[in-house]
Design a protein around this motif. Structure first.
Motif, mmCIF file in Angstrom:
data_model
loop_
_atom_site.group_PDB
_atom_site.id
_atom_site.type_symbol
_atom_site.label_atom_id
_atom_site.label_comp_id
_atom_site.label_asym_id
_atom_site.label_seq_id
_atom_site.Cartn_x
_atom_site.Cartn_y
_atom_site.Cartn_z
ATOM 1 N N ARG A 8 39.029 35.607 47.070
ATOM 2 C CA ARG A 8 40.267 35.065 47.621
ATOM 3 C C ARG A 8 39.926 33.867 48.491
ATOM 4 O O ARG A 8 39.172 33.974 49.449
ATOM 5 C CB ARG A 8 40.979 36.135 48.460
ATOM 6 N N TYR A 9 40.469 32.715 48.151
ATOM 7 C CA TYR A 9 40.221 31.508 48.924
ATOM 8 C C TYR A 9 41.336 31.332 49.939
ATOM 9 O O TYR A 9 42.482 31.671 49.686
ATOM 10 C CB TYR A 9 40.141 30.284 48.000
ATOM 11 N N SER A 10 41.003 30.801 51.081
ATOM 12 C CA SER A 10 41.999 30.626 52.130
ATOM 13 C C SER A 10 42.950 29.494 51.774
ATOM 14 O O SER A 10 42.642 28.639 50.958
ATOM 15 C CB SER A 10 41.303 30.302 53.454
ATOM 16 N N ALA A 11 44.125 29.525 52.412
ATOM 17 C CA ALA A 11 45.076 28.427 52.228
ATOM 18 C C ALA A 11 44.482 27.148 52.803
ATOM 19 O O ALA A 11 43.559 27.187 53.615
ATOM 20 C CB ALA A 11 46.384 28.766 52.939
ATOM 21 N N PRO A 12 44.996 25.980 52.387
ATOM 22 C CA PRO A 12 44.465 24.726 52.917
ATOM 23 C C PRO A 12 44.570 24.687 54.435
ATOM 24 O O PRO A 12 45.500 25.248 55.010
ATOM 25 C CB PRO A 12 45.388 23.668 52.293
ATOM 26 N N PRO A 13 43.617 24.069 55.126
ATOM 27 C CA PRO A 13 43.685 24.013 56.582
ATOM 28 C C PRO A 13 44.948 23.311 57.045
ATOM 29 O O PRO A 13 45.421 22.376 56.405
ATOM 30 C CB PRO A 13 42.443 23.195 56.965
ATOM 31 N N ARG A 14 45.530 23.785 58.148
ATOM 32 C CA ARG A 14 46.746 23.189 58.682
ATOM 33 C C ARG A 14 46.412 21.849 59.329
ATOM 34 O O ARG A 14 45.380 21.695 59.971
ATOM 35 C CB ARG A 14 47.389 24.105 59.725
ATOM 36 N N THR A 15 47.283 20.884 59.178
ATOM 37 C CA THR A 15 47.030 19.572 59.752
ATOM 38 C C THR A 15 47.159 19.634 61.268
ATOM 39 O O THR A 15 47.786 20.527 61.825
ATOM 40 C CB THR A 15 48.016 18.541 59.188
ATOM 41 N N ASP A 16 46.572 18.672 61.936
ATOM 42 C CA ASP A 16 46.596 18.585 63.390
ATOM 43 C C ASP A 16 48.035 18.349 63.852
ATOM 44 O O ASP A 16 48.651 17.344 63.504
ATOM 45 C CB ASP A 16 45.678 17.431 63.814
ATOM 46 N N ALA A 81 58.030 26.114 62.989
ATOM 47 C CA ALA A 81 57.383 27.323 62.470
ATOM 48 C C ALA A 81 57.083 27.173 60.979
ATOM 49 O O ALA A 81 56.037 27.616 60.490
ATOM 50 C CB ALA A 81 58.278 28.538 62.714
ATOM 51 N N ALA A 82 58.007 26.541 60.251
ATOM 52 C CA ALA A 82 57.786 26.314 58.815
ATOM 53 C C ALA A 82 56.643 25.326 58.601
ATOM 54 O O ALA A 82 55.835 25.483 57.676
ATOM 55 C CB ALA A 82 59.065 25.798 58.162
ATOM 56 N N TRP A 83 56.561 24.317 59.440
ATOM 57 C CA TRP A 83 55.453 23.364 59.329
ATOM 58 C C TRP A 83 54.120 24.075 59.544
ATOM 59 O O TRP A 83 53.139 23.787 58.866
ATOM 60 C CB TRP A 83 55.619 22.242 60.355
ATOM 61 N N ARG A 84 54.097 24.996 60.512
ATOM 62 C CA ARG A 84 52.839 25.726 60.768
ATOM 63 C C ARG A 84 52.478 26.609 59.573
ATOM 64 O O ARG A 84 51.315 26.727 59.206
ATOM 65 C CB ARG A 84 52.973 26.583 62.029
ATOM 66 N N ARG A 85 53.483 27.227 58.992
ATOM 67 C CA ARG A 85 53.207 28.138 57.873
ATOM 68 C C ARG A 85 52.710 27.393 56.637
ATOM 69 O O ARG A 85 51.810 27.859 55.937
ATOM 70 C CB ARG A 85 54.459 28.935 57.515
ATOM 71 N N TYR A 86 53.287 26.220 56.379
ATOM 72 C CA TYR A 86 53.010 25.535 55.115
ATOM 73 C C TYR A 86 52.125 24.302 55.245
ATOM 74 O O TYR A 86 51.948 23.570 54.279
ATOM 75 C CB TYR A 86 54.332 25.185 54.421
ATOM 76 N N GLY A 87 51.567 24.066 56.437
ATOM 77 C CA GLY A 87 50.579 22.988 56.548
ATOM 78 C C GLY A 87 51.147 21.652 56.960
ATOM 79 O O GLY A 87 50.721 20.618 56.452
ATOM 80 N N GLY A 88 52.127 21.655 57.875
ATOM 81 C CA GLY A 88 52.674 20.401 58.377
ATOM 82 C C GLY A 88 53.921 19.961 57.634
ATOM 83 O O GLY A 88 54.371 20.615 56.683
ATOM 84 N N PRO A 89 54.516 18.833 58.052
ATOM 85 C CA PRO A 89 55.750 18.341 57.416
ATOM 86 C C PRO A 89 55.598 18.102 55.919
ATOM 87 O O PRO A 89 56.472 18.473 55.130
ATOM 88 C CB PRO A 89 56.031 17.030 58.161
ATOM 89 N N ASP A 90 54.487 17.489 55.511
ATOM 90 C CA ASP A 90 54.304 17.192 54.088
ATOM 91 C C ASP A 90 54.097 18.467 53.278
ATOM 92 O O ASP A 90 54.606 18.602 52.162
ATOM 93 C CB ASP A 90 53.117 16.246 53.890
ATOM 94 N N GLY A 91 53.334 19.409 53.839
ATOM 95 C CA GLY A 91 53.117 20.672 53.144
ATOM 96 C C GLY A 91 54.413 21.442 52.965
ATOM 97 O O GLY A 91 54.661 22.033 51.907
ATOM 98 N N PHE A 92 55.258 21.433 54.008
ATOM 99 C CA PHE A 92 56.544 22.131 53.905
ATOM 100 C C PHE A 92 57.447 21.455 52.882
ATOM 101 O O PHE A 92 58.110 22.117 52.083
ATOM 102 C CB PHE A 92 57.227 22.187 55.273
ATOM 103 N N GLN A 93 57.476 20.117 52.890
ATOM 104 C CA GLN A 93 58.315 19.422 51.913
ATOM 105 C C GLN A 93 57.836 19.693 50.489
ATOM 106 O O GLN A 93 58.641 19.911 49.578
ATOM 107 C CB GLN A 93 58.323 17.917 52.178
ATOM 108 N N ALA A 94 56.514 19.701 50.295
ATOM 109 C CA ALA A 94 55.978 19.993 48.961
ATOM 110 C C ALA A 94 56.366 21.412 48.539
ATOM 111 O O ALA A 94 56.696 21.658 47.374
ATOM 112 C CB ALA A 94 54.460 19.832 48.961
#
Length: 220
Positions: A8-16, A81-94
């Motif tokens: 199991r690979y971890s999710a991509p690291p969350r952006t700063d 909270a959604a940005w944190r879960r999905y890796g920032g604004p771009d990750g959430f939009q994707a």
């Protein structure tokens, strides 16, 4: 999707978070917990630590009107909270873009409800793809092959993702309306298909994170 992934690979690291842009939500806008979970695809644990107030909310329960006290949150806090879960604004939009695709495939003509400011006209780009030279080796056996339909289903790919991949045509039995027949199907190296999925979803870790989310949707 691939049936078993022994590692199991971890999710991509969350952006700063210090690099994140401003909120797209109007200041002062509030949202109830149930609606927030639905719009932002969040879980109860994502709300831990967020401030809320209890507000009377009318609901219909089995045809009977009643009032309950629901948790009301600042929608900007929920967005964060959604940005944190999905890796920032771009990750959430994707992530929203993928949910919109699933919705449109299964509910033709239905309305996909996205949060304020997150419609297709204002979409962010998907997260940048990782450097392919850093990707781990495949764990798929070298000789494994997979037909196009099964590849798209297992790896959640589109026709365009398979363009340029080598294939051979193989005779495949199918059942069409109760009638047995054979068709010439495209057979691909499964390692090539896996690589196509890595390109689509941002490398091995991005693809594994995508599979994890699909598994969650399937189990709920």
């Amino acid at each position: 999707m691939p049936k078993a992934l022994p590692t199991r690979y971890s999710a991509p690291p969350r952006t700063d978070e210090s690099t994140w842009g401003p909120s797209r939500i109007s200041l002062g806008r509030r949202v109830n917990k149930g609606e927030a979970k639905k719009r932002y695809d969040l879980r109860d644990c994502d709300f831990e630590g967020l401030d809320f107030v209890k507000v009377p909310t009318p609901i219909d329960k089995g045809g009977r009107q009643m009032v309950v006290r629901s948790h009301s949150y600042s929608e900007r806090d929920v967005e964060r909270a959604a940005w944190r879960r999905y890796g920032g604004p771009d990750g959430f939009q994707a992530h929203l873009n993928r949910l919109r695709e699933y919705h449109q495939r299964g509910h033709s003509g239905g309305l996909f409800e996205s949060p304020q400011g997150y419609n297709p006209a204002t979409r962010f780009p998907a997260p940048s793809r990782t450097d392919e030279s850093t990707w781990r080796p495949s764990i798929i056996p070298p000789g494994n092959r997979v037909n196009k339909g099964e590849a798209k289903k297992r790896y959640d790919l589109r026709d365009c993702d398979l363009e340029g991949l080598d294939f051979v045509k193989v005779t495949t039995p199918i059942n069409k309306g109760g009638r047995q027949m054979t068709v010439a199907a495209h057979s691909y190296s499964e390692r090539d298909v896996e690589r196509a999925a890595w390109r689509r979803y941002g490398g091995p870790d991005g693809f594994q994170a995508h599979l994890n989310r699909l598994r969650e949707y399937h189990q709920t």
